[in-house]
Design a protein around this motif. Structure first.
Motif, PDB file in Angstrom:
ATOM      1  N   LYS A  36      -6.408  -5.269  -0.326  1.00 51.14           N
ATOM      2  CA  LYS A  36      -6.619  -5.919  -1.616  1.00 51.14           C
ATOM      3  C   LYS A  36      -6.087  -7.346  -1.617  1.00 51.14           C
ATOM      4  O   LYS A  36      -6.455  -8.148  -2.477  1.00 51.14           O
ATOM      5  CB  LYS A  36      -5.918  -5.123  -2.728  1.00 51.14           C
ATOM      6  N   LEU A  37      -5.214  -7.651  -0.679  1.00 49.81           N
ATOM      7  CA  LEU A  37      -4.638  -8.998  -0.631  1.00 49.81           C
ATOM      8  C   LEU A  37      -5.528  -9.990   0.127  1.00 49.81           C
ATOM      9  O   LEU A  37      -5.326 -11.198   0.034  1.00 49.81           O
ATOM     10  CB  LEU A  37      -3.254  -8.955   0.043  1.00 49.81           C
ATOM     11  N   ILE A  38      -6.503  -9.457   0.877  1.00 54.13           N
ATOM     12  CA  ILE A  38      -7.362 -10.345   1.665  1.00 54.13           C
ATOM     13  C   ILE A  38      -8.173 -11.229   0.721  1.00 54.13           C
ATOM     14  O   ILE A  38      -8.739 -10.754  -0.259  1.00 54.13           O
ATOM     15  CB  ILE A  38      -8.299  -9.520   2.585  1.00 54.13           C
ATOM     16  N   GLY A  39      -8.205 -12.518   1.030  1.00 50.78           N
ATOM     17  CA  GLY A  39      -8.987 -13.437   0.216  1.00 50.78           C
ATOM     18  C   GLY A  39      -8.214 -14.051  -0.932  1.00 50.78           C
ATOM     19  O   GLY A  39      -8.686 -14.970  -1.588  1.00 50.78           O
ATOM     20  N   GLN A  40      -7.012 -13.558  -1.199  1.00 51.11           N
ATOM     21  CA  GLN A  40      -6.170 -14.144  -2.241  1.00 51.11           C
ATOM     22  C   GLN A  40      -5.358 -15.283  -1.644  1.00 51.11           C
ATOM     23  O   GLN A  40      -5.157 -15.352  -0.443  1.00 51.11           O
ATOM     24  CB  GLN A  40      -5.214 -13.089  -2.797  1.00 51.11           C
ATOM     25  N   LYS A  41      -4.905 -16.142  -2.521  1.00 49.53           N
ATOM     26  CA  LYS A  41      -4.107 -17.270  -2.048  1.00 49.53           C
ATOM     27  C   LYS A  41      -2.654 -16.801  -1.901  1.00 49.53           C
ATOM     28  O   LYS A  41      -1.958 -16.584  -2.884  1.00 49.53           O
ATOM     29  CB  LYS A  41      -4.196 -18.400  -3.080  1.00 49.53           C
ATOM     30  N   ILE A  42      -2.240 -16.621  -0.664  1.00 50.44           N
ATOM     31  CA  ILE A  42      -0.915 -16.057  -0.415  1.00 50.44           C
ATOM     32  C   ILE A  42      -0.175 -16.911   0.615  1.00 50.44           C
ATOM     33  O   ILE A  42      -0.718 -17.261   1.659  1.00 50.44           O
ATOM     34  CB  ILE A  42      -1.038 -14.603   0.101  1.00 50.44           C
ATOM     35  N   SER A  43       1.051 -17.265   0.307  1.00 48.95           N
ATOM     36  CA  SER A  43       1.852 -18.031   1.268  1.00 48.95           C
ATOM     37  C   SER A  43       2.915 -17.157   1.934  1.00 48.95           C
ATOM     38  O   SER A  43       3.339 -17.427   3.048  1.00 48.95           O
ATOM     39  CB  SER A  43       2.522 -19.224   0.572  1.00 48.95           C
ATOM     40  N   LYS A  44       3.342 -16.105   1.217  1.00 48.57           N
ATOM     41  CA  LYS A  44       4.389 -15.240   1.769  1.00 48.57           C
ATOM     42  C   LYS A  44       4.070 -13.779   1.491  1.00 48.57           C
ATOM     43  O   LYS A  44       3.692 -13.443   0.374  1.00 48.57           O
ATOM     44  CB  LYS A  44       5.745 -15.555   1.107  1.00 48.57           C
ATOM     45  N   ILE A  45       4.257 -12.951   2.510  1.00 44.01           N
ATOM     46  CA  ILE A  45       4.229 -11.506   2.290  1.00 44.01           C
ATOM     47  C   ILE A  45       5.661 -11.016   2.480  1.00 44.01           C
ATOM     48  O   ILE A  45       6.252 -11.201   3.546  1.00 44.01           O
ATOM     49  CB  ILE A  45       3.332 -10.759   3.292  1.00 44.01           C
ATOM     50  N   VAL A  46       6.192 -10.410   1.452  1.00 49.12           N
ATOM     51  CA  VAL A  46       7.586  -9.980   1.495  1.00 49.12           C
ATOM     52  C   VAL A  46       7.637  -8.456   1.473  1.00 49.12           C
ATOM     53  O   VAL A  46       7.310  -7.832   0.464  1.00 49.12           O
ATOM     54  CB  VAL A  46       8.364 -10.553   0.286  1.00 49.12           C
ATOM     55  N   PHE A  47       8.004  -7.874   2.593  1.00 51.91           N
ATOM     56  CA  PHE A  47       8.170  -6.423   2.646  1.00 51.91           C
ATOM     57  C   PHE A  47       9.599  -6.091   2.226  1.00 51.91           C
ATOM     58  O   PHE A  47      10.557  -6.438   2.912  1.00 51.91           O
ATOM     59  CB  PHE A  47       7.884  -5.895   4.051  1.00 51.91           C
ATOM     60  N   MET A  48       9.713  -5.433   1.076  1.00 47.28           N
ATOM     61  CA  MET A  48      11.027  -5.036   0.543  1.00 47.28           C
ATOM     62  C   MET A  48      11.258  -3.596   1.015  1.00 47.28           C
ATOM     63  O   MET A  48      10.581  -2.680   0.551  1.00 47.28           O
ATOM     64  CB  MET A  48      11.012  -5.083  -0.986  1.00 47.28           C
ATOM     65  N   VAL A  49      12.175  -3.406   1.937  1.00 50.82           N
ATOM     66  CA  VAL A  49      12.236  -2.117   2.643  1.00 50.82           C
ATOM     67  C   VAL A  49      13.603  -1.418   2.585  1.00 50.82           C
ATOM     68  O   VAL A  49      13.903  -0.596   3.445  1.00 50.82           O
ATOM     69  CB  VAL A  49      11.804  -2.294   4.122  1.00 50.82           C
ATOM     70  N   LYS A  50      14.397  -1.723   1.568  1.00 48.12           N
ATOM     71  CA  LYS A  50      15.749  -1.138   1.590  1.00 48.12           C
ATOM     72  C   LYS A  50      15.731   0.395   1.521  1.00 48.12           C
ATOM     73  O   LYS A  50      16.637   1.041   2.028  1.00 48.12           O
ATOM     74  CB  LYS A  50      16.642  -1.764   0.508  1.00 48.12           C
ATOM     75  N   ASP A  51      14.684   0.969   0.925  1.00 50.63           N
ATOM     76  CA  ASP A  51      14.594   2.428   0.859  1.00 50.63           C
ATOM     77  C   ASP A  51      13.624   3.014   1.885  1.00 50.63           C
ATOM     78  O   ASP A  51      13.238   4.182   1.791  1.00 50.63           O
ATOM     79  CB  ASP A  51      14.200   2.866  -0.556  1.00 50.63           C
ATOM     80  N   LEU A  52      13.228   2.188   2.839  1.00 50.42           N
ATOM     81  CA  LEU A  52      12.397   2.699   3.932  1.00 50.42           C
ATOM     82  C   LEU A  52      13.337   3.266   4.994  1.00 50.42           C
ATOM     83  O   LEU A  52      14.221   2.573   5.485  1.00 50.42           O
ATOM     84  CB  LEU A  52      11.540   1.568   4.522  1.00 50.42           C
ATOM     85  N   THR A  53      13.138   4.554   5.317  1.00 50.61           N
ATOM     86  CA  THR A  53      14.083   5.192   6.234  1.00 50.61           C
ATOM     87  C   THR A  53      13.533   5.306   7.650  1.00 50.61           C
ATOM     88  O   THR A  53      14.286   5.579   8.587  1.00 50.61           O
ATOM     89  CB  THR A  53      14.444   6.605   5.732  1.00 50.61           C
ATOM     90  N   TYR A  54      12.224   5.114   7.802  1.00 48.61           N
ATOM     91  CA  TYR A  54      11.602   5.340   9.116  1.00 48.61           C
ATOM     92  C   TYR A  54      10.335   4.533   9.221  1.00 48.61           C
ATOM     93  O   TYR A  54       9.565   4.449   8.253  1.00 48.61           O
ATOM     94  CB  TYR A  54      11.277   6.833   9.250  1.00 48.61           C
ATOM     95  N   ILE A  55      10.131   3.902  10.370  1.00 48.14           N
ATOM     96  CA  ILE A  55       8.855   3.231  10.624  1.00 48.14           C
ATOM     97  C   ILE A  55       8.439   3.512  12.063  1.00 48.14           C
ATOM     98  O   ILE A  55       9.273   3.516  12.964  1.00 48.14           O
ATOM     99  CB  ILE A  55       8.948   1.710  10.338  1.00 48.14           C
ATOM    100  N   ALA A  56       7.152   3.808  12.264  1.00 48.44           N
ATOM    101  CA  ALA A  56       6.617   4.031  13.609  1.00 48.44           C
ATOM    102  C   ALA A  56       5.673   2.872  13.943  1.00 48.44           C
ATOM    103  O   ALA A  56       5.423   1.999  13.109  1.00 48.44           O
ATOM    104  CB  ALA A  56       5.882   5.370  13.657  1.00 48.44           C
ATOM    105  N   SER A  57       5.118   2.894  15.153  1.00 50.44           N
ATOM    106  CA  SER A  57       4.256   1.777  15.552  1.00 50.44           C
ATOM    107  C   SER A  57       3.066   1.641  14.611  1.00 50.44           C
ATOM    108  O   SER A  57       2.581   0.537  14.368  1.00 50.44           O
ATOM    109  CB  SER A  57       3.784   1.944  17.000  1.00 50.44           C
ATOM    110  N   ALA A  58       2.596   2.756  14.053  1.00 51.68           N
ATOM    111  CA  ALA A  58       1.468   2.698  13.115  1.00 51.68           C
ATOM    112  C   ALA A  58       1.824   1.830  11.909  1.00 51.68           C
ATOM    113  O   ALA A  58       0.970   1.116  11.369  1.00 51.68           O
ATOM    114  CB  ALA A  58       1.097   4.110  12.656  1.00 51.68           C
ATOM    115  N   GLY A  59       3.079   1.879  11.488  1.00 59.14           N
ATOM    116  CA  GLY A  59       3.536   1.062  10.367  1.00 59.14           C
ATOM    117  C   GLY A  59       3.619  -0.411  10.732  1.00 59.14           C
ATOM    118  O   GLY A  59       3.234  -1.278   9.952  1.00 59.14           O
TER     119      GLY A  59
END
Lengths: 106, 136
Positions: A36-59
């Motif tokens: 949904k963000l494609i094509g929008q005017k974006i300068s920064k993508i900020v991933f807020m991840v303090k409650d993310l406990t696990y990420i794999a390569s797919a993420g």
């Protein structure tokens, strides 16, 4: 081990809040959401991840996808990452190409 | 030695991981190492699910045991009856490339190789057999 996510776009800053696990079972749905963000005017993508406990390569691939599809000059931020998540980002070498912060400072 | 069989489908991934991690906990692995084993095994299993059975559906057999020999650890044997496929042969991705130049594949197996201490592949009859060891 579900994923919760929330997206807000304000003044060219896309804030994506993630909680839970970002893995092969849910990365596809999350990627659809990011499209949904494609094509929008974006300068920064900020991933807020303090409650993310696990990420794999797919993420991580979704984050790479976001950068590649939303714009090469978009700055990617990773904010509040727990040690377990940061270890994986470092193992991938992507920490060099993201701005890593404890709190979002812009 | 616990063993179980699962359909090689993404919807069964968390069951497979749960089976492995329960045993790793029994062997006394701490949360940090459990998280790493989870990541390595997710990457291995997702590769099998994605590539081993291109034309058919199949299953994955998982057996866990204490590592043989002097060092304490867990050895996880993962077997499928899919096409001959040694994922360990895959070249490591270039982790110095910026995000915009990254290729999509290869990162997961690279993670598994970084985390696990011993990884072997064997084609035995109709089976692909991976044996993965993580020391305590």
């Amino acid at each position: 081990m579900d994923l919760q996510y929330k997206m807000e776009l304000n003044d060219g800053i896309a804030r994506v809040t993630l909680a839970g696990s970002l893995d092969a079972t849910n990365a596809g749905n999350f990627q659809e959401e990011l499209k949904k963000l494609i094509g929008q005017k974006i300068s920064k993508i900020v991933f807020m991840v303090k409650d993310l406990t696990y990420i794999a390569s797919a993420g991580l691939r979704v984050m790479i996808f976001a950068k590649q599809r939303i714009g090469a000059d978009v700055q990617v931020y990773l904010v509040g990452a727990q040690e377990a998540v940061l270890d994986v980002v470092k193992m991938s070498g992507l920490d060099t190409f993201m701005t890593i912060q404890k709190e979002f400072e812009g | 030695m616990p063993a179980s069989t699962h359909p090689a489908k993404l919807e069964n991934l968390n069951d497979m991981l749960g089976f492995i991690l329960d045993y790793a906990r029994e062997l006394g692995f701490d949360d940090k190492k459990i998280g790493k084993i989870r990541l390595a095994m997710e990457e291995i299993l997702v590769n099998i699910i994605s590539y081993s059975y291109p034309q058919t559906t199949g299953s994955i057999d998982i057996a866990c045991s204490p590592t043989e020999g002097d060092k304490a650890g867990i050895t996880i044997e993962v077997k499928d009856l899919g096409i001959p496929f040694n994922m360990l042969d895959k070249a490591d991705p270039d982790t110095t490339l910026p995000m915009e130049e990254r290729q999509i594949g290869g990162l997961g197996i690279f993670f598994a190789k970084q985390i696990m201490d011993v990884l072997t592949y064997e084609r035995s009859g109709e089976a692909n057999i991976l044996r993965l060891t993580k020391y305590a």
